[in-house]
Design an enzyme around this catalytic site. Structure first.
Site, short mmCIF file in Angstrom:
data_model
loop_
_atom_site.label_atom_id
_atom_site.label_comp_id
_atom_site.label_asym_id
_atom_site.label_seq_id
_atom_site.Cartn_x
_atom_site.Cartn_y
_atom_site.Cartn_z
N ASP A 148 0.85 -1.18 0.00
CA ASP A 148 0.00 0.00 0.00
C ASP A 148 0.89 1.24 0.00
O ASP A 148 1.71 1.41 0.89
CB ASP A 148 -0.85 -0.04 1.27
CG ASP A 148 -1.87 1.08 1.29
OD1 ASP A 148 -1.91 1.86 0.32
OD2 ASP A 148 -2.62 1.17 2.28
N ASP A 201 0.69 5.22 0.06
CA ASP A 201 -0.29 6.28 0.27
C ASP A 201 0.44 7.60 0.40
O ASP A 201 1.43 7.70 1.12
CB ASP A 201 -1.07 5.98 1.54
CG ASP A 201 -2.31 6.82 1.62
OD1 ASP A 201 -3.40 6.25 1.71
OD2 ASP A 201 -2.20 8.07 1.59
N ASP A 230 3.80 0.75 3.19
CA ASP A 230 3.29 0.79 4.54
C ASP A 230 3.48 -0.57 5.21
O ASP A 230 2.99 -1.57 4.73
CB ASP A 230 1.80 1.15 4.48
CG ASP A 230 1.27 1.49 5.84
OD1 ASP A 230 2.10 1.78 6.73
OD2 ASP A 230 0.06 1.44 6.03
#
Ligand code: SF4
Lengths: 379, 325
Positions: A90, A92, A286
């Protein structure tokens, strides 16, 4: 039906969903409009079941589990019976070090660079093939990379954490990357620091970057080079000058062979330089998310309830050209009247919008602004 | 594989096959005088495992010696199960694995690769697929951490001895998992009644001999407190965090069971794996007692939350000692 729901409905009549492998083994979860809580532990025995659900319930957010379960609709982990999970990364924009100062468009560009770095780790180091990796724009502020490979399916969270630590460079032992080596020449001992550009892993990665760095310094003007060198921790004006002046043909040749002379100022800058380069090389994936073996991820092809953008597949070879605010747009450019709740500026579909008060905007933008909560639609 | 090799590695599928081919019944093996030697040797295996944590050497000069050695392994497994004691199972599985490691170190690469294949490891050109590596490597040790390894195209470069070390863990896990499902016929308890009784008392004594440390939680440095509360609240704690915690608690005299209890709250807790990690760090398995990382190291891991007192210390233990004074 309110504006957003109506628009989402029109999309979910003929959505372009990219179904995950083994749909019937996944848990699905939904958040409906005007509801806070998530509907969990739902499973579908076929793709049609899922499509029907979308049409009937018109969810604002759609998720599925990265894990496969024997009983995906059971309500406890124990009864679900974990079988394995895809490896998901992930990325972000919120995790970027200077996320707060950037505009939405800029942060999307930055996070795309992170995705490209991550790809190189996954392909060059971990040896995944391009066919095993899928990249998706998340519909909001980031990208998700899905890896499905039979060898990683059953890895537990500790093993996955090791993979993230690798990618983020956590726990990297710098002493191992630049090794001190003694060369005996008769009575004399010559000390050099050795790096290995041919090695794999971080050792090779850093060595190559180090060589590239010195090559670039050498090609700069004296002034510019000294300025660059002084950006390294603990390097002052005098030391920067010494290094630049010492970077002659012979020394450059030795560096390309992986030999950094111990006797000079080079010795002093190796470690801080490696630290600096390591930061620029690692990818911001992450950790808790990737190590989690039972998390929920957005369904590719579904709409993001806070933007109305589609979770969109990005072809690996076309990632450089991918523009989320153009390629993840699904609604038309038919004009819609809206009332802005506050002034807002954005570039979408390669067009600049600077909005306040009542405005007539393309449908895709109206959806985006209403979903974001900065505008209201007239019913 | 010849009989000599098989007797060195009796847990291999080929050795199991061999035993099957001999067509000896459990009854015969437990009562026939011919197998008396195998039975004695089986007890020796268990005894050595419990007392010394490894398996003793047996003189192997001819094929009969080897046959007895191979037979002793399935008997020993049944005895281990009849103890009905977790500690014995674990200790025995580990002892067999350690002995195998010791022996594998002297084998050539080809042979090691052969064994590795039986355990489903993918090895090519002195490198192992990273997923197999991660499954078995003690990655809480800096040296084994993936980030510090040469990883290219999915494969991690490994030396022969390192593959043997990975195999040790694979073997331990296999033996331990098998014991969990193994049925021991009641005759076992009868035949080995005296031995089991004698050894059982040693197991109990060994466990009680440990001294309880008088750990004083309020005096722990903030980094350790933070890790403990993360572990207790069921958050996932990175390896290095667990490593730091275990080395610290071990240094101040907490015993392994108490440390293990702390970890049992963690979401991906697997008693057998956690126990193994703890015993590795405290030196029970590895032989090296790992020392507590220094503050500077803890800081680079992002686990340092200094308070006022931290200004004057460079090591978590120093913090603890000073505060306790
Ligand atoms: S300074 Fe040392 S003792 Fe204090 S919190 Fe940081 S690592 Fe722990």
């Amino acid at each position: 039906m309110n504006f957003l729901r109506k628009k989402f409905y029109s999309y979910y009549l003929h959505p372009s969903i990219k179904f995950p492998h083994r749909v019937e083994r996944r848990e699905f979860a939904f958040v409906l409009f005007n509801e806070q809580s998530m509907h969990r532990h739902i499973s579908f025995s076929s793709k049609d079941g899922l499509l029907n659900y979308l049409k009937t319930n018109i969810p604002a957010h759609v998720y599925y589990s990265s894990a496969y379960y024997r009983n995906p609709s059971a309500s406890t982990m124990q009864e679900k019976k974990w079988m394995g999970a895809d490896l998901i990364f992930d990325l972000d924009a919120d995790h970027l070090p200077n996320a707060k100062e950037m505009s939405y468009e800029d942060s999307l560009r930055e996070v795309k660079k992170e995705a490209i770095k991550l790809l190189s780790f996954l392909i060059d180091d971990f040896g995944f093939s391009k066919e095993e990796i899928e990249i998706y724009f998340s519909g909001s502020r980031g990208y998700h990379l899905h890896v499905s490979n039979s060898k990683v399916l059953e890895l537990g969270s500790q093993e996955r954490r090791e993979i993230v630590d690798y990618i983020t460079g956590r726990g990297l032992n710098i002493e191992e990357i630049a090794r001190e080596k003694k060369i005996y020449k008769g009575k004399f001992v010559d000390k050099t620091i050795e790096i290995c550009p041919q090695a794999g892993g971080w050792k090779g990665r850093i060595a190559k970057t180090l060589i590239k760095f010195f090559r670039e310094i050498r090609n700069m003007s004296r002034e510019k080079a000294i300025e660059e060198l002084m950006k390294i921790e603990s390097v002052g004006n005098k030391m920067a000058e010494d290094i630049y002046d010492a970077l002659n043909d012979e020394r450059m040749r030795r560096i390309e062979e992986g030999k950094l002379d111990q006797a000079t100022a080079f010795k002093k800058i190796v470690k801080p330089l490696i630290r600096k380069l390591a930061i620029s090389l690692h990818s911001e994936a992450d950790e808790p998310v990737t190590a989690d073996i039972k998390r929920l991820i957005r369904l590719p092809g579904s709409l993001h309830g806070k933007t109305g953008l589609r979770v969109t597949e990005v072809k690996i070879d076309e990632i450089n050209e991918f523009e989320p605010l153009r390629d993840a747009v699904v609604f038309s450019d038919e004009k819609v009247k809206i009332k802005m709740l506050k002034p807002f500026r954005i570039e979408m579909m390669e067009e600049e919008f600077d909005l306040k008060g009542v405005a007539k905007v393309p449908e895709y933008l109206a959806v985006f602004l209403v979903a974001k909560g900065v505008a209201e639609a007239f019913s | 594989m010849d009989l000599f090799k098989l007797s060195y590695y009796p847990f291999l599928a080929e050795a199991k096959e061999w035993v099957k081919e001999q067509g000896v019944s459990v009854e015969e093996i437990l009562s026939d005088v011919i197998y008396e030697r195998a039975r004695r040797r089986a007890i020796e295996r268990i005894e050595h495992a419990i007392l010394k944590g490894t398996i003793s050497e047996a003189p192997l000069t001819n094929e009969v010696d080897c046959a007895m050695e191979i037979f002793s392994y399935p008997i020993a497994r049944m005895i281990a199960v009849s103890f009905e004691n977790e500690y014995v199972l674990r200790r025995y599985a580990l002892a067999e694995a350690k002995k195998a490691y010791e022996r594998m170190k002297n084998e050539d690469m080809q042979f090691i690769v052969h064994i590795a294949e039986e355990f489903g490891m993918e090895i090519k050109n002195d490198a192992i697929h990273f997923s197999d590596y991660l499954r078995y490597a003690p990655t809480w040790d800096m040296k084994w951490k993936l980030v510090n390894r040469d990883l290219k195209d999915g494969y991690v470069s490994v030396a022969k001895q390192e593959i043997a070390r990975l195999l040790q863990e694979a073997i331990r896990k296999k033996i331990y998992d098998e014991l969990a499902y193994l049925y021991a016929p009641p005759e076992i308890k009868r035949v080995f009644y005296n031995d089991i009784l004698r050894l059982r008392s040693k197991v109990v004594v060994r466990k009680e001999k440990k001294i309880r440390g008088d750990a004083s939680f309020p005096d722990f440095p903030p980094c350790i407190k933070a890790i403990i509360s993360a572990v207790k609240s069921g958050k996932n704690v990175p390896h290095v965090g667990r490593f730091t915690l275990v080395t610290f608690l071990n240094a101040i005299g907490m015993d392994e069971d108490e440390i293990l209890k702390l970890f049992s709250k963690s979401p991906d807790f697997q008693e057998d794996k956690a126990r193994y990690q703890i015993e590795h760090i405290t030196g029970k398995i590895s032989g090296t007692v790992y020392s507590i990382p220094r503050c500077s190291t803890i800081r680079t891991w992002g686990l340092c939350y200094p308070d006022e007192r931290c200004k004057y210390v460079s090591h978590p233990l120093m913090y603890y000692r000073r505060k306790r004074k």
